[in-house]
Design an enzyme around this catalytic site. Structure first.
Site, PDB file in Angstrom:
ATOM      1  CB  THR A  12      -0.923  -0.005   1.244  1.00  5.73           C
ATOM      2  OG1 THR A  12      -1.829  -1.096   1.098  1.00  5.73           O
ATOM      3  CG2 THR A  12      -1.710   1.274   1.384  1.00  5.73           C
ATOM      4  CG  ASP A  57      -1.830  -6.573  -2.887  1.00  6.73           C
ATOM      5  OD1 ASP A  57      -2.716  -5.726  -2.926  1.00  6.73           O
ATOM      6  OD2 ASP A  57      -1.716  -7.411  -1.959  1.00  6.73           O
ATOM      7  CB  SER A  58       2.443  -8.198   0.591  1.00  9.47           C
ATOM      8  OG  SER A  58       1.362  -8.175   1.476  1.00  9.47           O
ATOM      9  CB  THR A 160       0.166 -12.424  13.852  1.00  7.99           C
ATOM     10  OG1 THR A 160      -0.707 -13.042  12.930  1.00  7.99           O
ATOM     11  CG2 THR A 160      -0.635 -11.913  15.019  1.00  7.99           C
ATOM     12  CB  CYS A 272      -5.497 -18.567  21.451  1.00  2.11           C
ATOM     13  SG  CYS A 272      -6.957 -19.389  21.964  1.00  2.11           S
TER      14      CYS A 272
HETATM   15  N1  ASP Z   1      -2.877  -5.469   0.029  1.00  2.00           N
HETATM   16  C1  ASP Z   1      -1.815  -4.650   0.556  1.00  2.00           C
HETATM   17  C2  ASP Z   1      -0.546  -5.477   0.535  1.00  2.00           C
HETATM   18  O1  ASP Z   1      -0.355  -6.295   1.375  1.00  2.00           O
HETATM   19  C3  ASP Z   1      -2.156  -4.191   1.932  1.00  2.00           C
HETATM   20  C4  ASP Z   1      -1.138  -3.275   2.590  1.00  2.00           C
HETATM   21  O2  ASP Z   1      -0.026  -3.080   2.147  1.00  2.00           O
HETATM   22  O3  ASP Z   1      -1.493  -2.707   3.644  1.00  2.00           O
HETATM   23  O4  ASP Z   1       0.261  -5.297  -0.339  1.00  2.00           O
END
Ligand code: ASP
Length: 339
Positions: A12, A57-58, A160, A272
């Site tokens: 992002t 995009d990851s 996480t 959890c």
């Molecule tokens: N979809 C984006 C990604 O992981 C989300 C982000 O970067 O916040 O590349």
């Protein structure tokens, strides 16, 4: 004066709006970063900039991209004092976990960061995340793979993704923060990994078949029989609480026996976020223990997956892999004798 390599991989932070939603925009981001005054301010580390191709995009990252990032760090390891990796938040915890295993005897900071709002937007959190990551990377205090996000520095393989909306996207439920960035940056010295005196080495991962199964009430284990073949090298089971599974011994037990015969390593983690797996605590967990599953203890699923890749790259013997899964290698789990 420290020298830092900034590596843009996508996410992002460097995206701009398109008709189909946000997409990585290398040209925009390059311009933005070279014009960012705070990055040139007095006292900031010197830096160079690189980007991977394509920017992603990851959610589209694979083992191959983890290897590329590891390779770039390794190729430039001697030239820089630290590395800031700009990365999407969706799989940042996986990449951070993978890098932590891939980069052996790391003696420099590798800080992953990104943003929830792109840098092109007025309210972007990307500026602070990047600037503070640079300051931390240049501080000489950290020698491990971390995620800096929303004011906290966390150990990468303990992290996480917790929030898709909030500015604090990440948590480290079973290990304290390494540093907090308020008016000043406070490092929590006792939490940081110690200096390594051995030679740095980079070990890429082969793309071994790994699986993750999340149990739920009423799960029909027989549906998973077809994936538990000898092709599957390792599987992480996300269980309830401290390592408990539904009572389906008639199906589950023979399946686990077969997995053992096939040499598949079964690792038990918890659904959890804050938990330590103990398969002896309840009868509902003992089936896994009896079938030879190993405890992921307080590891995140992300760390367990990355560790399986790592161990299958260095050992052939499933017994050796099982032994190492339960032991602390890069600060990813709390061993019984650490407590
Ligand atoms: N979809 C984006 C990604 O992981 C989300 C982000 O970067 O916040 O590349």
């Amino acid at each position: 004066m420290s020298r830092i390599l900034i590596l843009h991989t996508g996410g992002t932070i460097g995206m701009t709006r398109t008709a189909d939603g946000y997409q990585p925009d290398g040209e925009y981001f390059r311009q933005a970063i070279f014009h960012m005054d705070s990055l040139k301010a007095q006292g900031m580390p010197k830096w160079d900039f690189m980007e991977t191709d394509p920017l992603l995009d990851s959610s589209r990252m694979t083992v191959s991209e983890w290897n590329t990032i590891g390779r770039i760090i390794s190729d430039h390891y001697e030239e820089y004092d630290g590395f800031v990796i700009l990365h999407g938040t969706d799989t940042m915890a996986y990449t951070a976990s993978a890098l932590s295993f891939m980069l052996r005897n790391l003696n420099k900071p590798v800080i992953l960061t990104g943003s929830q709002i792109p840098l092109c937007e007025t309210r972007s959190d990307g500026r602070d995340n990047l600037i503070t990551s640079m300051i931390i990377a240049g501080s000489g205090k950290v020698r491990e793979v971390c995620i800096y996000f929303g004011g906290v520095l966390l150990r990468g393989n303990r992290t996480t993704k917790y929030s898709a909306d909030g500015m604090q996207a990440f948590v480290s439920p079973n290990y304290p923060a390494l540093a907090s960035a308020g008016i000043s940056i406070q490092y929590h010295e006792g939490t940081l990994l110690k200096q390594s005196y051995d030679r740095f080495a980079y070990r890429p991962f082969a793309d071994v078949p790994i699986g993750v199964i999340k149990v739920f009430p009423g799960i029909r284990f027989e549906l998973f029989e077809s994936i538990l073949t000898d092709k599957l090298k390792g599987v992480v089971i996300e269980t309830f609480g401290s390592g408990n599974v539904p009572d389906d011994r008639g199906v589950l037990l023979p399946m686990l026996k077969k997995a053992k015969e096939n040499g598949t390593v079964v690792v038990v983690c918890s659904q959890c976020p804050q938990a330590t797996v103990d398969m002896n605590a309840y009868e509902a967990g003992s089936i896994l223990r009896d079938a030879g599953a190993v405890s992921g203890r307080d590891m995140t699923t992300e760390a367990a997956v990355a560790k399986l890749y790592y161990l299958f790259n260095i050992y052939d013997d499933p017994m050796r892999i099982k032994y190492s899964m339960e032991r602390n290698i890069r600060g990813e789990l709390t061993q019984k004798n650490d407590l």
